[in-house]
Write an enzyme that holds these catalytic residues in place. Structure first.
Site, short mmCIF file in Angstrom:
data_model
loop_
_atom_site.label_atom_id
_atom_site.label_comp_id
_atom_site.label_asym_id
_atom_site.label_seq_id
_atom_site.Cartn_x
_atom_site.Cartn_y
_atom_site.Cartn_z
N HIS A 102 0.93 -1.30 -0.06
CA HIS A 102 0.02 0.32 0.06
C HIS A 102 0.77 1.24 -0.10
O HIS A 102 0.46 2.31 0.28
CB HIS A 102 -1.01 0.12 1.24
CG HIS A 102 -1.86 -1.15 1.51
ND1 HIS A 102 -2.26 -1.54 2.76
CD2 HIS A 102 -1.94 -2.38 0.81
CE1 HIS A 102 -3.11 -2.65 2.68
NE2 HIS A 102 -2.54 -3.03 1.53
N HIS A 153 -2.99 -15.62 -1.43
CA HIS A 153 -1.96 -15.41 -0.75
C HIS A 153 -1.95 -16.06 0.64
O HIS A 153 -2.82 -16.54 1.00
CB HIS A 153 -2.55 -13.71 -0.11
CG HIS A 153 -1.81 -13.09 0.99
ND1 HIS A 153 -2.37 -13.31 2.36
CD2 HIS A 153 -0.69 -12.39 0.93
CE1 HIS A 153 -1.41 -12.57 3.10
NE2 HIS A 153 -0.45 -12.04 2.27
MG MG Z 1 1.08 -8.64 -0.02
#
Ligand code: MG
Length: 374
Positions: free
Chosen positions: A200, A301
């Site tokens: 992010h 993930h």
């Molecule tokens: Mg990641």
């Protein structure tokens, strides 16, 4: 067969650094018991105490239940029906976020029970493994310096990994330093692949991310992950439409509805549902199908313990376009020792899909008790 109890077990290592993005320092293990003595295990990568509360709380009303009250007395092998019952029964407090995270761990445990009852691995119950092994990428936090980055990447190449992902840490604070770190990683990797996870780091700043992405492209970096906040779909679309490097995201998202938005508004090239958050194995398979319809690849993930590794491997086994198994190399006891199986790499840098019944793994009870806080 009937469910007799749903346990939510909080684990935490004695000293925890909350400043780093390492979710394997604590854990929430789900254990579902049945009247036939079969026990299923799952795991949730979220806030352990909050998940614990949702599992064991007193029900409030028809669409604000607790998971315990929704599940006890039910047949654990009716997985789809129970998925819908949980989703509807938690509608008021759920649909996304922590309730879906909890439901994910429960879904994994139900698949484990169903596999153990049938004497078959989950991949077989999902229609049969297309892949019996998946290429692993080592997943680690990005070090602060180019020297340490080169050292760690070389060591992981020596360990047999053909792909290495470096994420979070210093990334996103200084674009020039990000490119220096990626350059050091790429040079140390030789003919191995480097994946960069910006964690992010660029907020919603598509212009800065485009500049970094173009440099990573020149280096031959395999993908750029989560450059923006998860809801910044317009920034994702601007980046993905402008550069050639693969843009990927999705570890924060849940359900096919969340991923539809990420794909259709964010234009990402790959999605990364986390099986312990997105809605479990049941929903990950649906997300994979949705992505495939859009020409988007799915790479689950996975950063927690051997439970998520095994659950992701079973899902990966039946994804026609399975590319990678995320292989967390964090040196935490929960990642390294909670399950007895070590799931080693083979000579080509692939990891085998477990073949035992259910998830095909066993908890190390001694480790569980050592780190248990509830
Ligand atoms: Mg990641």
């Amino acid at each position: 067969m009937k469910i007799t109890d749903v346990e939510a077990i909080i684990l935490r290592q004695p000293v925890l650094d909350e400043g780093i993005a390492d979710g394997s320092q604590d854990d929430l293990v789900i254990r579902i018991h049945t009247d036939e003595g079969i026990t299923g295990i799952g795991e949730v990568d979220s806030s352990p105490e909050a998940v614990h509360a949702l599992v064991s709380a007193t029900s409030s009303h028809a669409i604000a239940h607790s998971f315990h009250s929704l599940l006890v007395g039910e047949d654990p092998t009716d997985i789809e029906r129970l998925w819908q019952k949980m989703y509807r029964g938690m509608n008021y407090i759920g649909r996304r976020g922590i309730a879906l995270h909890a439901q994910s761990g429960i879904d994994i445990a139900l698949w484990d029970i169903k596999g153990k009852a049938a004497g078959k691995p989950i991949s077989e119950l999902l229609g049969g493994a297309i892949h019996d092994r998946v290429r692993a990428y080592a997943s680690m936090l990005m070090p602060d310096t180019t020297e340490e980055t080169a050292e760690r990447v070389s060591a992981l190449r020596d360990d047999g990994f053909t792909a290495i992902k470096l994420g979070w840490g210093p990334l996103g604070k200084d674009p020039k330093h990000d490119v220096r770190l990626a350059t050091a990683a790429k040079e140390a990797a030789g003919d191995g692949d480097i994946l960069i996870d910006a964690g992010h780091g660029y907020g919603a700043d598509a212009k800065t991310a485009i500049g970094v992405a173009r440099e990573l492209e020149q280096l031959g970096v395999y993908w750029l992950e989560e450059p923006f906040e998860p809801d910044e779909y317009e920034a994702y679309a601007e980046l993905a439409d402008t550069v050639d490097i693969r843009v990927t995201a999705g570890e924060q998202d849940t359900t096919v509805w969340g991923f539809r938005e990420l794909i259709e508004r964010g234009h990402v090239d790959l999605v990364q549902p986390d099986v312990t958050r997105c809605g479990g194995i049941t929903e990950l398979i649906r997300i994979g199908a949705l992505a495939r319809e859009h020409g988007v690849e799915t790479v689950p993930h996975a950063w927690k313990s051997g439970i998520i590794k095994a659950a992701s491997l079973h899902a990966n086994a039946v994804l026609p376009d399975a590319t990678f198994q995320e292989y967390c190399v964090a040196d935490t006891p929960i990642n390294q020792t909670l399950v007895k199986e070590r799931m080693p790499l083979d000579a080509d840098g692939f990891v085998a899909v477990p073949t035992g019944p259910g998830l095909g793994i066993e908890l190390d009870e001694e480790v569980l008790e050592r780190y248990r806080v509830s």
